[in-house]
Design a protein around this motif. Structure first.
Motif: not given
Length: 627
Positions: A594-600
């Motif tokens: 999540l912190l790297r930008g991956t959608p939930l």
């Protein structure tokens, strides 16, 4: 002629075929892996005291065994080439004056022989463990070589680790001897570690002898053997011939739960890997000097010892790197230098380009493009920059530069000989010019022979072979480019990797969750652009407490004193809770994604989470942090 070209010329005569460049060598080395490693043993004249039955056993990884039946001793190879009068070690300490302490090869051989004889007199036998808590000084090198000469198993923790982190590692080994210093230097201060050493002694009931190194000049404690006693009596050199896979040392890395993993490396595998890496890729020859900025808790410390097997000199520096690494390299006339990318990016430029430095190896993480330009501008326009990547796991490298590969800013040169590595997508399909999991398809001699206290290979298999049986999954995101270059994108698991030093998240939890003000924590490390690294700590306060400035100061002080100052978080955040799987495991990897930008929806399945609302809080935090 380069060291690589000299080997290729020899190899052409041996094989009766042309090896025009390193690409040809790599292709042959993975097509005929056994013959390649046999060529390394022959080229560097490895002294086997008993012959092997085959080069490699037929079992798949992780049960593969190299040169079964062969006997040798790593320490003997480390000490056999240097001329007596040549310097083996140049020892520099923070604040220790302009002139390094010099140990010639003759002095190092004498010290190792004396210390090994002392160990034998004290009943240390092959397979016994010698633990250490030492800074990067000659004491660590001598003790490591002496333990290896006896056939004992070596393991060392750096004294910037606190008591809990050190006990969690060395207590697993049940050592019979402990060698420990009273402290170390850092940022102009003397850091007293006597209290930690006493806690360590008390936590190791198997100890028969404790050797005290009064590095800071404190009195030797009661019941301890002074370091000088180990070296007081001359003895003839004696190296126990041990089986090729006999344990040499244990290096610790950590998973996300449980005790730190003890990676057991063997005498033979480390001998071959050290000869190859220091010889063909560092290009070291007698009379040359290698300076590695490292602590004894980093695999670079062990890797640098391969320089001795080529008769080269090792420069040891003990202290903070702030503002001094280039000055030390110039003062000691280093030809080859190895350090973490983060040390370079935080460096003060040297007053003038270094006169002798020819090769700069960068480990821990890849050097960003701007770092290349900075080095060429300030350190030397002709310095070969060699970003390399491997791991504590193999006490060596998978990818790096070579004399034939072009230096591309921001890229790693390519695969190293004898390493059959690739990038695979989530379906196990090889990918080129795209991000995939770094995998190794054939065994390497320096892979661990086993993990400590893992007789049935269960933890070993879970750590590296669970995703694809028989294929080593390293845990790095990587791109192998069609032009031969390599890009490492960072860890694909939740292991914390700051400045090349890995630490398991469990170490944080064990230390912090003993504080009465804290109910639970979650620690996440995220690689950032341009070689940055963000270490975030999420804290769930205990009932009746809040995460105020006082508690933050307590957390920082606790981590510094009980774990390591290297891993003090960049940000400490109060959180409403920590998300877990339904079986109770903290969702470290999903939060990192999540912190790297991956959608939930791609990072985790909320249906498998004990509290989906808490997970969505982390989703919102990650989005706000990214702006």
């Amino acid at each position: 002629m380069t060291a690589l070209r000299a080997y290729l010329d020899w190899l052409e005569k041996r094989e009766g075929r042309r090896f025009g460049d390193h690409d040809a060598l790599w292709a042959w080395s993975v097509e005929d892996l056994d013959r390649f490693w046999l060529s390394i043993a022959e080229y560097y004249d490895v002294a086997f005291s008993a012959r092997w039955s085959e080069v490699r056993s037929a079992e798949p990884m992780p049960r593969t065994r190299w040169f079964p039946g062969a006997r040798l001793n790593w320490a003997e190879h480390a000490l056999r080439r240097g001329a007596d009068g040549d310097p083996a070690l140049l020892c520099v300490s923070e604040g220790g004056g302009a002139d390094p302490r010099v140990l010639t090869y003759a002095e190092l051989r004498r010290s190792v022989a004396a210390a090994a004889a002392w160990l034998r007199r004290e009943g240390v036998r092959p397979g016994d463990r010698v633990g250490a808590y030492l800074p990067n000084t000659e004491h660590a090198v001598i003790a490591c070589l002496a333990a290896a000469a006896v056939g004992a198993v070596w393991s060392c923790c750096t004294p910037d680790f606190g008591a809990d982190g050190t006990i969690g590692r060395l207590a697993q080994l049940e050592p019979t001897v402990l060698v420990a210093a009273d402290g170390y230097h850092w940022n102009g201060r003397e850091i007293d570690r006597r209290e930690v050493v006493e806690r360590l002694r008390a936590a190791l009931p198997t100890l028969r002898r404790f050797v005290a190194v009064p590095y800071l000049g404190h009195p030797v404690p009661a019941g301890a053997t002074p370091w000088e006693e180990l070296l007081a009596t001359d003895a003839p050199p004696e190296f126990a011939p041990v089986e090729f896979s006999h344990p040499l040392w244990v290096l610790f890395t950590s998973g996300t739960t449980g005790l730190p993993k003890g990676l057991v490396h063997g005498h033979g595998g480390i001998t071959l890997e050290g000869l190859k890496w220091a010889g063909l890729y560092c290009g070291l020859r007698p009379g040359e000097r290698m300076f590695t900025y490292t602590s004894t808790g980093w695999a670079l410390w062990n890797m640098q010892l391969g320089a001795l097997s080529h008769g080269a000199t090792i420069v040891l520096y003990e202290g903070s790197p702030a503002g001094v690494v280039w000055e030390i390299a110039e003062r000691t006339r280093a030809d080859v230098m190895m350090l973490g990318a983060a040390v370079i990016t935080a460096s003060v430029p040297p007053p003038r380009p270094l006169r002798r430095l020819r090769h700069l190896l960068v480990s821990g993480s890849a050097l960003p493009r701007e770092g290349y330009r900075w080095v060429w501008e300030h350190v030397g326009a002709d310095v070969r920059i060699d970003s390399t990547s491997g791991g504590t796991d193999v006490s060596g490298a998978f990818v790096g530069s070579n004399d034939d590969s072009p230096v591309r800013p921001g890229r790693i040169g390519g695969r190293l000989a004898g390493v059959d590595c690739a990038a695979w997508d989530e379906d196990g399909v090889p990918v080129v010019d795209d991000v995939g999991d770094l995998v190794v398809l054939q065994p390497m001699p320096s892979m661990p022979v086993h993990l400590w206290n893992d007789p049935d290979f269960t933890r070993y298999t879970e750590s590296y072979f669970e995703t694809w049986p028989g294929v080593w999954r390293h845990g790095d995101w990587v791109t192998f480019h069609s032009d031969g270059g390599v890009t490492i994108h960072g860890r694909s698991d939740s292991t914390l990797n700051r400045q090349g030093v890995r630490l398991g998240t469990g170490d944080f939890y064990d230390v912090l969750e003993a504080l009465p003000e804290i109910a639970e924590t979650l620690v996440i490390g995220v690689e950032q652009p341009d070689d940055g690294y963000w270490l975030g700590l999420f804290v769930v306060p205990a009932p009746g407490h809040t995460l105020d400035d006082a508690l933050k100061r307590t957390i920082v002080a606790t981590l510094r004193t009980r774990l390591t100052a290297r891993h003090v978080p960049d940000e400490i955040v109060e959180a409403p809770g920590v998300p877990h799987t339904l079986t109770g495991k903290r969702l470290e990897v999903p939060v990192k994604k999540l912190l790297r930008g991956t959608p939930l929806e791609r990072a985790a399945n909320p249906a498998s989470v004990d509290d989906p609302a808490v997970l969505r809080w982390y989703e919102r935090f990650a989005a706000e942090r990214r702006g």
